[in-house]
Design a protein around this motif. Structure first.
Motif: not given
Length: 263
Positions: A118-121, A225-228, A256-260
């Motif tokens: 996940a971090p690399d992705t 964890e994913l949001l962090a 579904v998780s979102f980020g900008t």
């Protein structure tokens, strides 16, 4: 867990996806995401084009990326039949190298496949977004909480599981039949990692023509964890919300998780 992380979306497995996975509520849902967040967009883990081809048919500017060249070949063939020419990239999501930047990057049901990268992705996604662009990543099911994970761990049977006595058999477009069986073979509750095996058989006129077995490594991410991790990668306006219900989520809303990327 095995050292060499694997995915199973090749050969007869890719054909199964192309033949039988052609619809679902995700198509309308992610079209709405693209319309809100903007174009161009890229479908990461696009597979055989279940979402991508309807978007191209609707005139949306959407590219596709997938680790499996076999899946992309099926996607390209289906697109060609419809008079479409998608831009397709054979790349793993944790190491994208696409010569475009996007307003929307979305992942439908494949973020945790092939292990805990996940971090690399997320860093890769960040670099491929225009300033102000957004990512949307679904979990494939309801929110994975500590309690839900605990219950899942309690239900794990002795491993490896035996192959099911009967598979799921379906008739392909050319009249042959594909039979699919899956089983859980490894599970690491501390790492939230698992491995499954799949067997797909090709039958024609009652005779077995071919059989393939492949492994899929996966990783479960708790929603928090994913949001962090998204915040650590530099995303802002990070949030999770109910998306759509599917057969895989057994009627519960997929999260579904979102980020900008900051403008």
């Amino acid at each position: 867990m095995p050292d060499a992380l694997q995915t199973w979306h090749f050969g007869l497995v890719a054909r199964w996806w192309a033949e039988f996975n052609q619809d679902g509520p995700e198509i309308d849902y992610y079209r709405g995401v693209i319309e809100r967040s903007g174009e161009p967009a890229v479908d990461v883990g696009c597979g055989t084009g279940r979402l991508l081809i309807p978007y191209l048919r609707a005139g949306l500017d959407v590219d596709g990326a997938d680790i499996s060249g076999d899946m992309l070949a099926w996607c390209a063939e289906a697109a060609k039949r419809g008079g479409l020419s998608p831009r397709l990239y054979e790349q793993p999501m944790h190491a994208l190298d696409i010569p475009r930047r996007y307003r929307t990057i979305f992942v439908c049901g494949s973020f945790g496949l092939a292990g805990s990268r996940a971090p690399d992705t997320l860093r890769s996604f960040y670099e491929h977004l225009e300033p102000g662009g957004s990512i949307a990543i679904d979990s494939g099911g309801p929110a994975m909480t500590e309690e839900r994970w605990r219950r899942q761990v309690e239900r794990v049977p002795p491993l490896p599981e035996p192959w099911p006595a009967q598979g799921t058999r379906r008739r392909a477009a050319d009249g042959s039949e594909l039979d699919m069986r899956t089983r859980l073979v490894a599970f690491d509750p501390a790492e939230r990692a698992h491995s499954r095996e799949i067997r797909v058989e090709l039958w024609r006129d009652g005779a077995l023509v071919a059989s393939e077995e492949r492994r899929l490594d996966g990783h479960e991410y708790l929603e928090g964890e994913l949001l962090a991790l998204m915040r650590d990668a530099g995303f802002v306006d990070v949030r999770a919300e109910d998306g759509y219900a599917s057969e895989w989520s057994r009627g519960e809303p997929v999260r579904v998780s979102f980020g900008t990327r900051p403008a």
